[in-house]
Design a protein around this motif. Structure first.
Motif, short mmCIF file in Angstrom:
data_model
loop_
_atom_site.label_atom_id
_atom_site.label_comp_id
_atom_site.label_asym_id
_atom_site.label_seq_id
_atom_site.Cartn_x
_atom_site.Cartn_y
_atom_site.Cartn_z
N ILE A 160 -2.61 -2.67 -1.81
CA ILE A 160 -2.51 -3.85 -2.67
C ILE A 160 -2.52 -3.40 -4.13
O ILE A 160 -3.42 -2.66 -4.56
N THR A 162 -2.67 -4.01 -8.27
CA THR A 162 -3.12 -4.91 -9.33
C THR A 162 -1.92 -5.31 -10.18
O THR A 162 -0.82 -4.76 -10.04
N TYR A 187 -8.14 -1.54 -1.81
CA TYR A 187 -8.58 -2.77 -2.45
C TYR A 187 -10.03 -3.04 -2.08
O TYR A 187 -10.37 -3.13 -0.90
#
Length: 224
Positions: A160, A162, A187
């Motif tokens: 994941i 940012t 994450y």
């Protein structure tokens, strides 16, 4: 291994979150996305972000499964090494599906961030042609070490990104495995897990019912 996810969000929300300038196909919300189906991906093309649709699962395979990939595995294969530098994409998502097993029974669960917030998964894409010259556009999700929530289901989880990482991931000036591997971090934010309908096992069941929280008494599936 992630083999099913959702993108249950409107086009305006997706476009705003990922900074989309142009949509190149007819978009619709997806509640139950599985391998070999077409999926939305975010690309950086001629200085703008576009939303297009690619088949989930790279072809030909470098291993037994090409719907999820480890960056090091890709880097070690000369056929795919160039994709690390020139064919990076982001896969929009807002929920990951897994199966929770308790004894001889199991039930489907959906894992979300916050109030089913959108997030981007690091991906790679390729375009292939079969023996007849037909074009096949494909993509894969890249993996990171599983966090404490996902560790119940698997040792790996989708990487994941940012908001800042998404910019760096799509930056064509950032090349080489050592420049991009640090972006594929685990994450560690809070995630919520809740039971959903066992109908998610049906690849053709792509309905809002898939993301609705289900009474656990109805969610159990006995192992055959």
């Amino acid at each position: 291994m992630c083999r099913r996810y959702s993108l249950s969000a409107g086009l305006d929300e997706v476009s705003e979150h990922f900074g989309i300038s142009r949509v190149k196909y007819y978009y619709k919300s997806r509640y139950n996305i599985s391998p070999t189906q077409t999926v939305p991906i975010v690309l950086q093309e001629q200085g703008e972000r576009t939303l297009d649709e690619y088949r989930w699962g790279l072809v030909p395979y470098w291993g037994k499964d090409a719907v999820n990939a480890n960056l090091r595995t890709v880097h070690q294969n000369p056929t795919y090494r160039k994709a690390i530098d020139t064919r990076r994409c982001i896969i929009p998502c807002n929920g990951l599906y897994y199966w929770r097993t308790v004894g001889k029974k199991s039930y489907a669960v959906r894992t979300v961030i916050g109030a089913q917030e959108l997030f981007g998964i690091a991906g790679l894409y390729e375009t292939w042609r079969d023996a007849q010259g037909n074009e096949m556009r494909t993509c894969t999700l890249l993996m990171a070490e599983a966090n404490v929530t996902i560790r119940e289901f698997d040792t790996r989880m989708p990487a994941i990104l940012t908001k800042d990482d998404m910019d760096h991931w799509l930056d064509p000036e950032r090349i080489g495995i050592y420049a991009i591997e640090p972006l594929l971090r685990t994450y560690h934010g809070a995630m919520r897990v809740y039971p959903v309908t066992p109908l998610i096992a049906d690849d053709n069941h792509d309905h809002q019912q898939c993301i609705e929280e289900m009474d656990l008494k109805q969610a159990w599936v006995k192992h055959v």
